[in-house]
Design a protein around this motif. Structure first.
Motif, short mmCIF file in Angstrom:
data_model
loop_
_atom_site.label_atom_id
_atom_site.label_comp_id
_atom_site.label_asym_id
_atom_site.label_seq_id
_atom_site.Cartn_x
_atom_site.Cartn_y
_atom_site.Cartn_z
N LEU A 12 2.36 10.57 -8.75
CA LEU A 12 2.70 9.15 -8.81
C LEU A 12 4.06 8.87 -9.42
N ASP A 13 4.43 9.60 -10.48
CA ASP A 13 5.68 9.33 -11.18
C ASP A 13 6.23 10.65 -11.71
N PRO A 14 7.32 11.16 -11.14
CA PRO A 14 7.87 12.46 -11.57
C PRO A 14 8.40 12.44 -13.00
N ASP A 15 8.63 11.27 -13.59
CA ASP A 15 9.05 11.21 -14.98
C ASP A 15 7.91 11.54 -15.94
N VAL A 16 6.67 11.36 -15.47
CA VAL A 16 5.51 11.51 -16.35
C VAL A 16 4.63 12.68 -15.93
N PHE A 17 4.44 12.87 -14.64
CA PHE A 17 3.54 13.91 -14.15
C PHE A 17 4.35 15.06 -13.54
N GLY B 166 6.87 6.64 -1.23
CA GLY B 166 7.56 6.64 -2.52
C GLY B 166 9.04 6.31 -2.44
N ASN B 167 9.72 6.83 -1.41
CA ASN B 167 11.17 6.57 -1.31
C ASN B 167 11.50 5.16 -0.85
N ASP B 168 10.47 4.36 -0.52
CA ASP B 168 10.69 2.95 -0.18
C ASP B 168 10.73 2.06 -1.43
N LEU B 169 10.32 2.61 -2.57
CA LEU B 169 10.23 1.84 -3.81
C LEU B 169 11.20 2.41 -4.84
N PHE B 170 11.63 1.55 -5.75
CA PHE B 170 12.41 2.00 -6.90
C PHE B 170 12.16 1.06 -8.07
N VAL B 171 12.47 1.54 -9.26
CA VAL B 171 12.27 0.76 -10.48
C VAL B 171 13.63 0.47 -11.10
N ASP B 172 13.84 -0.79 -11.43
CA ASP B 172 15.08 -1.22 -12.09
C ASP B 172 14.71 -2.14 -13.23
N GLU B 173 15.13 -1.79 -14.46
CA GLU B 173 14.82 -2.57 -15.65
C GLU B 173 13.31 -2.83 -15.76
N LEU C 150 0.86 -1.18 0.00
CA LEU C 150 0.00 0.00 0.00
C LEU C 150 0.89 1.23 0.00
N LEU C 151 0.74 2.06 -1.02
CA LEU C 151 1.57 3.25 -1.20
C LEU C 151 0.85 4.48 -0.65
N SER C 152 1.44 5.11 0.36
CA SER C 152 0.84 6.26 1.04
C SER C 152 1.69 7.51 0.82
N PRO C 153 1.07 8.69 0.81
CA PRO C 153 1.86 9.93 0.76
C PRO C 153 2.61 10.20 2.05
N GLY C 154 2.18 9.55 3.16
CA GLY C 154 2.88 9.74 4.43
C GLY C 154 1.99 10.26 5.53
N ILE C 155 2.61 10.53 6.66
CA ILE C 155 1.86 10.81 7.89
C ILE C 155 1.09 12.11 7.85
N TYR C 156 1.42 13.01 6.94
CA TYR C 156 0.72 14.30 6.91
C TYR C 156 -0.55 14.25 6.05
N GLN D 242 7.91 14.53 -4.69
CA GLN D 242 8.78 13.76 -3.81
C GLN D 242 8.04 12.54 -3.23
N LEU D 243 6.80 12.34 -3.68
CA LEU D 243 5.96 11.30 -3.10
C LEU D 243 5.87 10.04 -3.95
N GLY D 244 6.19 10.17 -5.24
CA GLY D 244 6.00 9.06 -6.15
C GLY D 244 7.25 8.24 -6.39
N VAL D 245 7.20 7.48 -7.50
CA VAL D 245 8.27 6.54 -7.83
C VAL D 245 8.67 6.76 -9.30
N ARG D 246 9.88 7.16 -9.52
CA ARG D 246 10.35 7.42 -10.88
C ARG D 246 10.38 6.12 -11.70
N GLY D 247 9.77 6.16 -12.88
CA GLY D 247 9.75 4.99 -13.75
C GLY D 247 8.57 4.06 -13.54
N LEU D 248 7.68 4.40 -12.60
CA LEU D 248 6.56 3.52 -12.27
C LEU D 248 5.60 3.35 -13.43
N MET D 249 5.29 4.43 -14.15
CA MET D 249 4.34 4.35 -15.26
C MET D 249 4.84 3.43 -16.37
N GLU D 250 6.13 3.48 -16.63
CA GLU D 250 6.69 2.62 -17.69
C GLU D 250 6.66 1.16 -17.26
#
Length: 479
Positions: A288-293, A255-262, A228-234, A298-306
């Motif tokens: 959700l994804d700073p590469d796309v949106f 978001g900073n708990d996840l990363f995309v590789d290949e 479950l991906l949350s924006p955080g405590i605030y 600082q809340l999303g995951v880079r590369g998630l949409m791909e």
């Protein structure tokens, strides 16, 4: 004694129930009538303290600060017969099926737009329409994995759909916690009543997401990893994020708990990276994804949409579902159901006038003092006008807004909402209620038996939203 309030039957919302349901209601009523107000108030105070101690809160933001509040909880339950619930359940499933077909279509062939059933500019010009979703095939064709359908009941006892919540509907935690609270505070009231359980929601959601993980992304015989991906405590609904992760038995991540590789998604753990197969996300599309949106997210995951586009992860709810729960699209839902399913809507809409259409605007302006007017992009009860309760100055102000931006508004008649007995300062009084059943869709759709009954605690108010002073009740669906 509670029997002093009896508007046509204490549980007057029961309609068309079977003999066994009526007998069950009578038994509950008898137990409740044996308690005096002082005893109910004592238990209500204990329940309120429990809710606060358990951290069952939501956050209200203002210009100056933010305040954590408990959602006021009314001890007197709302009861729905088995036959009535069957009707609601069928209607919700039908609506979810149509929403998913509609979303697939508008992000692919757009047949419904070409056929003129829904105006094309209402979809493609919608702020929630995401061009990035065009041509993206989501697993199982499911866009709306979790849906909350807001229902009201009119003076004839009919359930009507007030709006759809297809992005990140909230409130299910209160449904489950309300039941647990009732079991602790009023076990003598429940007695041997045969109630449908609400405890299966978490496992159902986890299973629905897991079963949609594509075979190409599965790892041998491993159980798919859901998070479950949350924006955080605030975030104002952070309590619910924690609650649902626990109910689902999955990690709560940011978001900073996840990363995309290949093009595969991984979770950082103390034992090293762990593959993630499905994400129930509780943050908005834009972050959700700073590469796309939004590149500054600082809340999303880079590369998630791909990774999603390549079929390596399930994301629930899908990006771009906000088009489907737009209040302007809502007005077309009966036509959408007919177009895709060739069926009449099981649950009717509240009659709606679309102010972007000349006749809808003219009718609204002519009858403004009789109508509820809503901005199509707002939620939470903000920005609306309740004509019969508005002052002359408020009506004049809204008339100007309508003329300046008619496409931003719809209007509806004031429905004589059903009321439910509620414990108030002056005793047991009628208060208006609505109902939000929650549906989970994987390879099939399951509806939580009950849902969130919100109650307008202010006397005479029609607004049930927690941010506007509303509370909640436990919803009992009879087996």
């Amino acid at each position: 004694m509670l029997s002093s309030y009896d508007p046509g039957g204490f549980f007057c919302e029961i309609a068309n129930g079977s003999v066994s349901s009526d007998a069950a209601v009578a038994a509950i009523r008898e137990r409740l009538s044996g308690m005096d107000i002082a005893e109910l108030r004592r238990r209500a105070a204990w329940a309120e303290a429990e809710l606060f101690n358990l951290g069952i809160t939501f956050t209200v933001y203002s210009e100056k600060d933010s305040i954590d509040r408990i959602l006021p909880f009314d001890l007197i339950p709302r009861i729905i017969s088995a036959r009535e619930w069957s009707h609601v359940e069928r209607g919700v499933k039908q609506r979810v099926a149509a929403l998913n077909l509609f979303l697939h279509d508008i992000y692919h062939d757009q047949k419904i737009l070409r056929d003129g059933v829904v105006p094309a500019d209402l979809v493609t010009g919608n702020a929630n329409f995401r061009p990035e979703m065009v041509g993206l095939d989501v697993p199982g064709g499911v866009y709306v994995h979790v849906n909350g359908t807001d229902l009201v009941r009119d003076e004839n006892g009919r359930f009507l759909v007030l709006e759809d919540n297809a992005r990140t509907p909230s409130g299910v935690s209160y449904v489950i916690e309300n039941r647990h609270m009732m079991l602790r505070v009023l076990p003598d009231l429940i007695g041997d009543a045969k109630l449908r359980s609400v405890d299966a929601y978490g496992p159902q959601l986890r299973a629905a997401l897991a079963e949609l993980v594509p075979e190409t992304a599965r790892r041998g015989y491993d159980e798919p990893q859901v998070v479950l991906l949350s924006p955080g405590i605030y975030n104002s609904a952070y309590f619910e994020h924690v609650f649902l992760a626990r109910e689902m038995g999955v990690p709560l991540v940011e978001g900073n708990d996840l990363f995309v590789d290949e093009h595969r998604v991984y979770m950082r753990t103390v034992a090293g990276p762990r593959r993630v197969d499905a994400i129930y996300r509780r943050l908005n599309d834009d972050f959700l994804d700073p590469d796309v949106f939004r590149p500054d997210s600082q809340l999303g995951v880079r590369g998630l949409m791909e990774a999603w586009r390549r079929g390596q992860v399930v994301i629930a709810n899908a990006v771009g579902t906000g088009v489907a729960d737009d209040k302007a699209i809502y007005a077309y839902m009966p036509r959408i159901i007919r177009y895709y399913l060739d069926e009449d809507a099981i649950l009717d809409n509240v009659p709606t006038h679309i102010c972007r259409e000349p006749e809808g605007l003219a009718y609204t302006l002519d009858h403004l003092a009789e109508l509820v007017v809503k901005p199509v992009g707002e939620s939470g009860g903000y920005g609306l006008l309740i004509g019969p309760h508005a002052s002359s100055a408020e009506l004049d102000d809204f008339r100007g807004r309508l003329k300046a931006d008619p496409a931003n508004y719809i209007s509806q008649p004031v429905i004589k909402l059903s009321v439910s007995p509620t414990l108030c300062e002056d005793g047991i009084e009628p208060r208006h209620v609505d109902l939000r059943p929650f549906a989970i869709t994987g390879k099939s759709t399951w509806v939580l038996p009950g849902g969130l009954s919100r109650v307008a605690l202010r006397k005479g108010s029609l607004v049930v939203n927690s941010s506007q002073g509303g509370g909640s009740k436990d919803t009992w669906v009879l087996a």
